[in-house]
Design a protein around this motif. Structure first.
Motif, PDB file in Angstrom:
ATOM      1  N   VAL A   1      59.715  76.311  23.004  1.00 51.03           N
ATOM      2  CA  VAL A   1      58.270  76.206  22.787  1.00 51.03           C
ATOM      3  C   VAL A   1      57.513  76.793  23.973  1.00 51.03           C
ATOM      4  O   VAL A   1      56.514  77.496  23.807  1.00 51.03           O
ATOM      5  N   GLN A   2      57.990  76.535  25.189  1.00 51.95           N
ATOM      6  CA  GLN A   2      57.316  77.083  26.370  1.00 51.95           C
ATOM      7  C   GLN A   2      57.381  78.612  26.365  1.00 51.95           C
ATOM      8  O   GLN A   2      56.402  79.279  26.690  1.00 51.95           O
ATOM      9  N   GLN A   3      58.530  79.164  26.011  1.00 59.20           N
ATOM     10  CA  GLN A   3      58.652  80.617  25.979  1.00 59.20           C
ATOM     11  C   GLN A   3      57.790  81.216  24.868  1.00 59.20           C
ATOM     12  O   GLN A   3      57.218  82.289  25.028  1.00 59.20           O
ATOM     13  N   PHE A   4      57.702  80.526  23.760  1.00 62.19           N
ATOM     14  CA  PHE A   4      56.947  81.037  22.625  1.00 62.19           C
ATOM     15  C   PHE A   4      55.447  80.993  22.877  1.00 62.19           C
ATOM     16  O   PHE A   4      54.714  81.856  22.418  1.00 62.19           O
ATOM     17  N   ASN A   5      54.978  80.010  23.637  1.00 61.86           N
ATOM     18  CA  ASN A   5      53.551  79.818  23.847  1.00 61.86           C
ATOM     19  C   ASN A   5      53.006  80.539  25.080  1.00 61.86           C
ATOM     20  O   ASN A   5      51.873  80.312  25.455  1.00 61.86           O
TER      21      ASN A   5
ATOM     22  N   SER B   1      70.319  67.619  24.862  1.00 57.76           N
ATOM     23  CA  SER B   1      70.483  69.081  24.889  1.00 57.76           C
ATOM     24  C   SER B   1      69.592  69.753  23.856  1.00 57.76           C
ATOM     25  O   SER B   1      68.959  70.775  24.139  1.00 57.76           O
ATOM     26  N   VAL B   2      69.538  69.186  22.666  1.00 56.63           N
ATOM     27  CA  VAL B   2      68.682  69.758  21.623  1.00 56.63           C
ATOM     28  C   VAL B   2      67.218  69.669  22.032  1.00 56.63           C
ATOM     29  O   VAL B   2      66.450  70.621  21.862  1.00 56.63           O
ATOM     30  N   ALA B   3      66.820  68.534  22.598  1.00 53.63           N
ATOM     31  CA  ALA B   3      65.423  68.380  23.032  1.00 53.63           C
ATOM     32  C   ALA B   3      65.074  69.377  24.117  1.00 53.63           C
ATOM     33  O   ALA B   3      63.994  69.992  24.097  1.00 53.63           O
ATOM     34  N   LEU B   4      65.971  69.597  25.070  1.00 52.12           N
ATOM     35  CA  LEU B   4      65.738  70.567  26.135  1.00 52.12           C
ATOM     36  C   LEU B   4      65.599  71.977  25.571  1.00 52.12           C
ATOM     37  O   LEU B   4      64.698  72.728  25.970  1.00 52.12           O
ATOM     38  N   ALA B   5      66.463  72.326  24.639  1.00 50.92           N
ATOM     39  CA  ALA B   5      66.387  73.660  24.032  1.00 50.92           C
ATOM     40  C   ALA B   5      65.069  73.848  23.290  1.00 50.92           C
ATOM     41  O   ALA B   5      64.453  74.919  23.355  1.00 50.92           O
TER      42      ALA B   5
END
Length: 196
Positions: free
Chosen positions: A112-116, A103-107
């Motif tokens: 990161v995808q949203q930020f980039n 769950s932490v890895a998915l978050a």
């Protein structure tokens, strides 16, 4: 306070002089300890840095350790005694830990995808309207559709009806106000004409 301690305190204050108290201090360890404590207290009150207390806490620490209870080893888990459950419980713990880690890895990945993502140059995204599908024309704010003559007549007729209803409503309000005013004036006249 004992008599010896009173003499020691008076000697330190300079109230008495005598060699008998000095001899008593030399031969009595309790008075020596008092003498030292009194000097440390006096030095602290006068803020003298050259007098430092010498603390010996080894005896008190040794006594505290002797009174300390012994540490007992923990009991073995009762789940280990059941053969079927002994291997299931640790597996369930591991599975829970893997679920939390996933769950932490998915978050983190989604963050990161949203930020980039690239910053849009326009305030909103526009889509290409080069090929309208199904023979429909693209929607634009610049295009206006003229109402047919029939629709225009209906709109005008509806506006006339609404205006007539508003005028009728205002007229009814005026009539009601006039009736109330006349009824009040009649009651005032009747009250003034009555003999008291």
């Amino acid at each position: 306070m004992t008599q010896q301690q009173e003499k020691l305190s008076a000697f330190m204050d300079g109230e008495i002089e005598g060699n008998d108290i000095i001899d008593a201090i030399k031969h009595d360890e309790a008075l020596q300890a008092k003498w030292q404590r009194y000097h440390v207290i006096r030095g602290a009150m006068r803020k003298e840095a050259n007098v430092a207390p010498q603390l010996d806490i080894t005896a008190s620490v040794a006594a505290a350790l002797a009174d300390e209870p012994a540490i007992v080893a923990p009991k073995p888990s009762r789940w280990r005694s059941i053969p079927a459950l002994g291997s299931v419980i640790p597996f369930a713990k591991q599975s829970g830990q893997f679920a939390v880690a996933a769950s932490v890895a998915l978050a983190v990945i989604i963050g990161v995808q949203q930020f980039n993502q690239p910053v849009p140059t326009e305030p909103f995204e526009t889509f290409s309207t080069a090929r309208p599908q199904g023979g429909l024309a693209p929607v634009s704010l610049e295009q206006t559709r003229a109402l047919p003559r029939n629709d225009m007549n209906e709109v005008l007729e509806t506006k006339r009806k609404i205006n007539a209803l508003i005028a009728d409503h205002e007229q009814q309000i005026r009539l009601k106000q006039d009736e109330e005013a006349s009824s009040e004036s009649n009651t005032d006249k009747e009250a003034s004409q009555r003999p008291e």
